[in-house]
Design a protein around this motif. Structure first.
Motif, PDB file in Angstrom:
ATOM      1  N   PRO A  43       0.797  -1.239   0.000  1.00 23.40           N
ATOM      2  CA  PRO A  43       0.000   0.000   0.000  1.00 23.40           C
ATOM      3  C   PRO A  43       0.821   1.275   0.000  1.00 23.40           C
ATOM      4  CG  PRO A  43      -0.064  -1.066   2.157  1.00 23.40           C
ATOM      5  CD  PRO A  43       0.582  -2.038   1.223  1.00 23.40           C
ATOM      6  N   GLY A  44       2.104   1.178   0.306  1.00 22.13           N
ATOM      7  CA  GLY A  44       2.946   2.363   0.348  1.00 22.13           C
ATOM      8  C   GLY A  44       3.584   2.721  -0.981  1.00 22.13           C
ATOM      9  N   LEU A  45       3.364   1.902  -2.009  1.00 21.33           N
ATOM     10  CA  LEU A  45       3.980   2.172  -3.305  1.00 21.33           C
ATOM     11  C   LEU A  45       3.337   3.375  -3.988  1.00 21.33           C
ATOM     12  CD1 LEU A  45       4.365  -1.428  -4.799  1.00 21.33           C
ATOM     13  CD2 LEU A  45       6.158   0.008  -3.827  1.00 21.33           C
ATOM     14  N   SER A  46       4.111   4.034  -4.865  1.00 17.98           N
ATOM     15  CA  SER A  46       3.612   5.170  -5.632  1.00 17.98           C
ATOM     16  C   SER A  46       3.569   4.775  -7.107  1.00 17.98           C
ATOM     17  CB  SER A  46       4.525   6.376  -5.428  1.00 17.98           C
ATOM     18  OG  SER A  46       5.794   6.123  -6.009  1.00 17.98           O
ATOM     19  N   SER A  51      12.134  -1.978  -7.791  1.00 17.53           N
ATOM     20  CA  SER A  51      12.563  -3.319  -8.175  1.00 17.53           C
ATOM     21  C   SER A  51      11.708  -4.398  -7.516  1.00 17.53           C
ATOM     22  CB  SER A  51      14.027  -3.520  -7.789  1.00 17.53           C
ATOM     23  OG  SER A  51      14.397  -4.876  -7.874  1.00 17.53           O
ATOM     24  N   SER A  52      11.133  -5.259  -8.328  1.00 17.44           N
ATOM     25  CA  SER A  52      10.327  -6.361  -7.784  1.00 17.44           C
ATOM     26  C   SER A  52      11.209  -7.363  -7.049  1.00 17.44           C
ATOM     27  CB  SER A  52       9.569  -7.067  -8.911  1.00 17.44           C
ATOM     28  OG  SER A  52      10.462  -7.590  -9.873  1.00 17.44           O
ATOM     29  N   VAL A  53      12.431  -7.549  -7.539  1.00 17.92           N
ATOM     30  CA  VAL A  53      13.354  -8.489  -6.893  1.00 17.92           C
ATOM     31  C   VAL A  53      13.694  -8.021  -5.487  1.00 17.92           C
ATOM     32  CG1 VAL A  53      15.639  -9.547  -6.985  1.00 17.92           C
ATOM     33  CG2 VAL A  53      14.316  -9.274  -9.084  1.00 17.92           C
ATOM     34  N   GLU A  54      13.986  -6.740  -5.353  1.00 17.58           N
ATOM     35  CA  GLU A  54      14.340  -6.194  -4.042  1.00 17.58           C
ATOM     36  C   GLU A  54      13.147  -6.213  -3.089  1.00 17.58           C
ATOM     37  OE1 GLU A  54      16.035  -2.348  -4.517  1.00 17.58           O
ATOM     38  OE2 GLU A  54      17.738  -3.053  -5.718  1.00 17.58           O
ATOM     39  N   ARG A  55      11.979  -5.832  -3.593  1.00 17.54           N
ATOM     40  CA  ARG A  55      10.784  -5.818  -2.735  1.00 17.54           C
ATOM     41  C   ARG A  55      10.413  -7.231  -2.303  1.00 17.54           C
ATOM     42  NH1 ARG A  55      10.116  -2.144   0.252  1.00 17.54           N
ATOM     43  NH2 ARG A  55       8.032  -2.942   0.648  1.00 17.54           N
ATOM     44  N   TYR A  56      10.551  -8.198  -3.202  1.00 15.03           N
ATOM     45  CA  TYR A  56      10.254  -9.597  -2.874  1.00 15.03           C
ATOM     46  C   TYR A  56      11.219 -10.082  -1.802  1.00 15.03           C
ATOM     47  CZ  TYR A  56       8.875 -14.473  -3.697  1.00 15.03           C
ATOM     48  OH  TYR A  56       8.406 -15.755  -3.554  1.00 15.03           O
ATOM     49  N   ALA A  57      12.472  -9.693  -1.922  1.00 16.26           N
ATOM     50  CA  ALA A  57      13.488 -10.097  -0.940  1.00 16.26           C
ATOM     51  C   ALA A  57      13.166  -9.514   0.434  1.00 16.26           C
ATOM     52  CB  ALA A  57      14.864  -9.635  -1.401  1.00 16.26           C
ATOM     53  N   ILE A  58      12.802  -8.244   0.472  1.00 10.19           N
ATOM     54  CA  ILE A  58      12.473  -7.590   1.743  1.00 10.19           C
ATOM     55  C   ILE A  58      11.226  -8.202   2.366  1.00 10.19           C
ATOM     56  CG2 ILE A  58      11.693  -5.425   2.783  1.00 10.19           C
ATOM     57  CD1 ILE A  58      13.465  -3.988   0.678  1.00 10.19           C
ATOM     58  N   LEU A  92       7.117  -2.420 -10.438  1.00  7.45           N
ATOM     59  CA  LEU A  92       6.271  -2.544  -9.252  1.00  7.45           C
ATOM     60  C   LEU A  92       5.836  -1.160  -8.780  1.00  7.45           C
ATOM     61  CD1 LEU A  92       5.216  -4.840  -7.474  1.00  7.45           C
ATOM     62  CD2 LEU A  92       7.166  -4.476  -5.964  1.00  7.45           C
ATOM     63  N   THR A  93       4.532  -0.904  -8.918  1.00  8.02           N
ATOM     64  CA  THR A  93       3.968   0.403  -8.573  1.00  8.02           C
ATOM     65  C   THR A  93       2.658   0.202  -7.816  1.00  8.02           C
ATOM     66  OG1 THR A  93       2.854   0.475 -10.720  1.00  8.02           O
ATOM     67  CG2 THR A  93       4.988   1.596 -10.561  1.00  8.02           C
ATOM     68  N   SER A  94       2.059   1.287  -7.405  1.00  9.30           N
ATOM     69  CA  SER A  94       0.805   1.224  -6.651  1.00  9.30           C
ATOM     70  C   SER A  94      -0.313   0.570  -7.462  1.00  9.30           C
ATOM     71  CB  SER A  94       0.369   2.631  -6.239  1.00  9.30           C
ATOM     72  OG  SER A  94      -0.924   2.618  -5.669  1.00  9.30           O
ATOM     73  N   SER A  95      -1.092  -0.271  -6.806  1.00 11.44           N
ATOM     74  CA  SER A  95      -2.243  -0.916  -7.460  1.00 11.44           C
ATOM     75  C   SER A  95      -3.566  -0.278  -7.028  1.00 11.44           C
ATOM     76  CB  SER A  95      -2.264  -2.416  -7.135  1.00 11.44           C
ATOM     77  OG  SER A  95      -2.344  -2.626  -5.724  1.00 11.44           O
ATOM     78  N   LYS A  96      -3.481   0.808  -6.262  1.00 11.34           N
ATOM     79  CA  LYS A  96      -4.679   1.434  -5.677  1.00 11.34           C
ATOM     80  C   LYS A  96      -5.699   1.862  -6.734  1.00 11.34           C
ATOM     81  CE  LYS A  96      -6.936   3.167  -2.083  1.00 11.34           C
ATOM     82  NZ  LYS A  96      -6.225   4.016  -1.096  1.00 11.34           N
ATOM     83  N   ASP A  97      -5.242   2.562  -7.759  1.00 16.39           N
ATOM     84  CA  ASP A  97      -6.176   3.047  -8.774  1.00 16.39           C
ATOM     85  C   ASP A  97      -6.797   1.905  -9.568  1.00 16.39           C
ATOM     86  OD1 ASP A  97      -5.992   5.709  -8.114  1.00 16.39           O
ATOM     87  OD2 ASP A  97      -4.423   6.156  -9.572  1.00 16.39           O
ATOM     88  N   ALA A  98      -6.043   0.849  -9.800  1.00 20.06           N
ATOM     89  CA  ALA A  98      -6.600  -0.319 -10.488  1.00 20.06           C
ATOM     90  C   ALA A  98      -7.707  -0.946  -9.649  1.00 20.06           C
ATOM     91  CB  ALA A  98      -5.508  -1.340 -10.779  1.00 20.06           C
ATOM     92  N   HIS A  99      -7.493  -1.016  -8.337  1.00 20.00           N
ATOM     93  CA  HIS A  99      -8.533  -1.538  -7.439  1.00 20.00           C
ATOM     94  C   HIS A  99      -9.757  -0.629  -7.437  1.00 20.00           C
ATOM     95  CE1 HIS A  99      -6.601  -4.993  -5.635  1.00 20.00           C
ATOM     96  NE2 HIS A  99      -5.504  -4.300  -5.399  1.00 20.00           N
ATOM     97  N   ILE A 131       1.075  -0.014 -14.017  1.00 19.65           N
ATOM     98  CA  ILE A 131      -0.370   0.000 -13.788  1.00 19.65           C
ATOM     99  C   ILE A 131      -0.815   1.119 -12.852  1.00 19.65           C
ATOM    100  CG2 ILE A 131      -0.657  -2.461 -14.279  1.00 19.65           C
ATOM    101  CD1 ILE A 131      -0.922  -2.854 -11.180  1.00 19.65           C
ATOM    102  N   ALA A 132       0.135   1.915 -12.364  1.00 19.28           N
ATOM    103  CA  ALA A 132      -0.227   3.114 -11.610  1.00 19.28           C
ATOM    104  C   ALA A 132      -0.394   4.306 -12.552  1.00 19.28           C
ATOM    105  CB  ALA A 132       0.828   3.428 -10.555  1.00 19.28           C
ATOM    106  N   ASP A 133       0.078   4.162 -13.774  1.00 20.40           N
ATOM    107  CA  ASP A 133      -0.020   5.216 -14.783  1.00 20.40           C
ATOM    108  C   ASP A 133      -1.452   5.251 -15.315  1.00 20.40           C
ATOM    109  OD1 ASP A 133       0.038   6.712 -17.199  1.00 20.40           O
ATOM    110  OD2 ASP A 133       2.168   6.270 -17.449  1.00 20.40           O
TER     111      ASP A 133
END
Length: 220
Positions: A43-46, A51-58, A92-99, A131-133
């Motif tokens: 939810p904090g993404l803009s 990087s999806s790899v880095e976010r997945y690792a975290i 990897l970006t926010s999915s809020k608007d798609a939802h 998909i945030a665009d």
């Protein structure tokens, strides 16, 4: 049959699981009413890609190397089911608007909601679009037959933001902390399926629910 499912457009398991369940419903010739519940994994993404790899690792407490290996395995699983997933290069970006759009479509254009959902997953995981665009989301809705200016006007507001947040709050209050999660309602019975299972296991659960042989309300 009514299928409610908690899902997120940034969750590869959500994409794989929905694809499996849709294929099962087609094989069993089921008449299904679908309802997607929002659950933002990030939810904090803009709208600025990370990087999806880095976010997945975290998120999974992994090293970058192990994260790359797990993502590669996920891609292989998806590709074996006809989804040419490229998760490692996802923006990897926010999915809020798609939802928010899903909520809007379910209210006013339910006949194209599932088409939009599947195309948004494809846009994210296969085409690696942002998909945030708003331009990306307008392009997807236009391909579903919706008016460009109508969706553009909608996106410039905050309509359905609260509803998206409430879906997640409700899930968390019920002990759900990740996606996907499925609620299958049929003939007075409610089957809860947490997570993604092999297609055959999904199919057996559906068949037992339809036949009345299901013994438990939760598929674990």
């Amino acid at each position: 049959m009514i299928i409610e499912y908690l899902s997120d457009f940034n969750c590869p398991y959500s994409y794989i699981g929905l694809n499996r369940i849709k294929n099962i419903c087609n094989e069993l010739n089921l008449d299904v009413k679908w309802e997607m519940k929002s659950f933002e994994l990030e939810p904090g993404l803009s709208n600025i890609p990370v990087s999806s790899v880095e976010r997945y690792a975290i998120r999974n407490e992994l090293s970058i190397k192990d994260s790359e290996k797990e993502i590669e395995e996920l891609e292989k699983i998806a590709q074996n089911e006809g989804l040419n997933m490229n998760y490692k290069d996802i923006q990897l970006t926010s999915s809020k608007d798609a939802h928010r759009i899903v909520k809007y479509l379910e209210r006013y254009y339910p006949e194209v909601t599932q088409e939009f959902i599947l195309k948004t997953f494809e846009s994210n995981f296969i085409k690696n679009e942002n998909i945030a665009d708003h331009n990306t989301l307008i392009k997807i809705t236009s391909s579903c037959g919706l008016n460009k200016s109508e969706i553009e006007e909608f996106l410039n507001k905050e309509t359905y933001s609260i509803e998206v947040d409430l879906d997640m709050d409700e899930a968390i209050s019920n002990g759900i902390s990740t996606t996907p999660y499925y609620f299958i309602n049929y003939d007075g019975e409610r089957l809860m399926i947490p997570g993604v299972f092999e297609k055959e296991a999904f199919k057996i659960a559906f068949e037992e629910l339809i036949s009345g042989e299901i013994k438990k309300k939760t598929f674990l």
